[in-house]
Design a protein around this motif. Structure first.
Motif, mmCIF file in Angstrom:
data_model
loop_
_atom_site.group_PDB
_atom_site.id
_atom_site.type_symbol
_atom_site.label_atom_id
_atom_site.label_comp_id
_atom_site.label_asym_id
_atom_site.label_seq_id
_atom_site.Cartn_x
_atom_site.Cartn_y
_atom_site.Cartn_z
ATOM 1 N N THR A 36 0.829 -1.210 0.000
ATOM 2 C CA THR A 36 0.000 0.000 0.000
ATOM 3 C C THR A 36 0.866 1.264 0.000
ATOM 4 N N GLY A 37 2.125 1.122 0.228
ATOM 5 C CA GLY A 37 3.002 2.295 0.276
ATOM 6 C C GLY A 37 3.903 2.371 -0.940
ATOM 7 N N GLN A 38 5.157 2.647 -0.670
ATOM 8 C CA GLN A 38 6.124 2.837 -1.738
ATOM 9 C C GLN A 38 6.946 1.563 -1.933
ATOM 10 N N ALA A 53 1.528 -1.000 -6.063
ATOM 11 C CA ALA A 53 1.741 -0.193 -4.862
ATOM 12 C C ALA A 53 1.200 1.201 -5.124
ATOM 13 N N THR A 54 1.241 2.039 -4.096
ATOM 14 C CA THR A 54 0.844 3.429 -4.303
ATOM 15 C C THR A 54 1.899 4.157 -5.135
ATOM 16 N N GLU A 55 3.125 3.904 -4.798
ATOM 17 C CA GLU A 55 4.219 4.542 -5.535
ATOM 18 C C GLU A 55 5.273 3.485 -5.848
ATOM 19 N N ILE A 56 5.728 3.472 -7.068
ATOM 20 C CA ILE A 56 6.760 2.510 -7.467
ATOM 21 C C ILE A 56 7.920 3.275 -8.086
ATOM 22 N N LEU A 72 4.230 6.102 -10.825
ATOM 23 C CA LEU A 72 5.113 5.015 -11.258
ATOM 24 C C LEU A 72 6.277 5.660 -11.985
ATOM 25 N N MET A 73 7.471 5.484 -11.448
ATOM 26 C CA MET A 73 8.633 6.190 -11.992
ATOM 27 C C MET A 73 9.698 5.185 -12.400
ATOM 28 N N LEU A 74 10.098 5.269 -13.642
ATOM 29 C CA LEU A 74 11.213 4.447 -14.112
ATOM 30 C C LEU A 74 12.437 5.349 -14.231
#
Lengths: 221, 104
Positions: A36-38, A53-56, A72-74
């Protein structure tokens, strides 16, 4: 949250991981990760399985689908084979992706200022693109459609000649001055032109003029 | 900083192998092995066979435990399963049910 979870570089997890809070993966995970988090997938980490997740944040490699409810950050160095889904997706230069990328859903509203500032930029970007297309389409069509209809002999002829120079110029065999030169055939031509205004007029039509018809009449006799 | 940390809110169902220290605060089901230390902290739930060089248990463990060096069962810890280790300490207040084999 209280104790950020870490899977270190030499650690291998085969199985599913789930829970609240943040997770940092430095090693290998073969299974689905649902948080549920990062979730941070570090540079030398490898994940084979779906991650939601909330943030990846991805800097390592992932074979599986990624789904983030917020961002979502690559990052550079990320290698992802799988589909990406998230309210906001960032792909940095140097990140490799093979899969479907789709932004969907709204980022969570209850977030600190940093997020609320960033979100309008995303929503504003979409309308900015749409009006341009909307402007371009009507502007291109009505102009040619509206001009031929009035069917005033000279005005409409010159107008159509300007818009479709290729079709009109060949028959007269002359430079721009040709337009006003033959007002007489224009009267005969106009009805034909009006009918053909909707579709592309065959280039032969202007050349078959009154003279040809007259010849046919003579032959008929 | 400890190597692998399985936080309080985290659940892993499967197999964990590591060459570094592993700290469990959450839930692990399956199997758990490390060539280094494994700490199972208070509040953790481990339903797995555990293999480590050295193991300390303050949480709840259900499963067989093997350690090449030692096993420390601390106060408040709870261990159900067989223990196979050269050294074993069981603190006052710990609960333990199982066989002990110290012939390693």
């Amino acid at each position: 949250m209280r104790s950020p979870s870490t899977i270190s570089a030499t650690t291998v997890v085969r199985g599913n991981i789930g829970g609240d809070g943040s997770l940092e993966i430095l090693g290998r995970v073969e299974g689905n990760v649902t948080m549920t988090g990062q979730v941070v997938v570090a540079a030398d980490a490898a994940v084979r399985g779906n991650v939601s997740a909330t943030e990846i944040q991805v800097t390592g490699s992932i074979a599986g689908n990624l789904s983030a409810s917020d961002i979502l950050m690559l990052n550079p160095g990320a290698r992802v084979v799988g589909d990406l889904a998230g309210a906001r997706i960032g792909i940095a230069e140097g990140a490799l992706v093979r899969g479907l990328v789709r932004t969907e859903g709204e980022p969570p509203l209850a977030k600190p200022a940093g997020v609320s500032v960033a979100r309008p930029a995303v929503t504003a970007a979409k309308p900015a693109v749409a009006p341009r297309a909307a402007f371009a389409a009507p502007a291109a069509r009505p102009a040619p459609a509206a001009l031929p209809r009035p069917s005033l002999p000279k005005a409409s002829l010159s107008a159509t000649a300007h818009e479709r120079p290729v079709m009109h110029e060949p028959p007269p065999d002359s430079s721009p001055a040709s337009e006003p030169e033959h007002p007489a055939p224009a009267k005969h031509e106009m009805p034909k032109h009006d009918r053909l205004a909707d579709g592309p007029p065959p280039p032969v039509v202007p050349s078959i003029k009154g003279q040809v018809k007259a010849k046919k009449k003579f032959r008929g006799r | 900083m400890a190597g692998t940390v399985i936080g309080e809110e985290l659940t892993i169902e499967g197999e964990i192998t590591s060459d570094e220290e592993v700290v469990i605060q959450g839930t692990v089901r399956g199997s758990l092995s490390s060539t280094d230390t494994i700490q199972i902290l208070s509040g953790a739930v481990v339903e797995a066979d555990v293999t480590a060089a050295s193991l300390s248990v303050a949480g709840a463990v259900t499963g067989n435990v093997t350690a090449t060096d030692r096993v420390d069962l601390q106060a408040g810890g709870r261990l159900i399963g067989d223990v196979r280790s050269a050294r074993l300490t069981i603190a006052d207040g710990a609960s333990f049910k199982g066989n002990v084999d110290m012939d390693v």
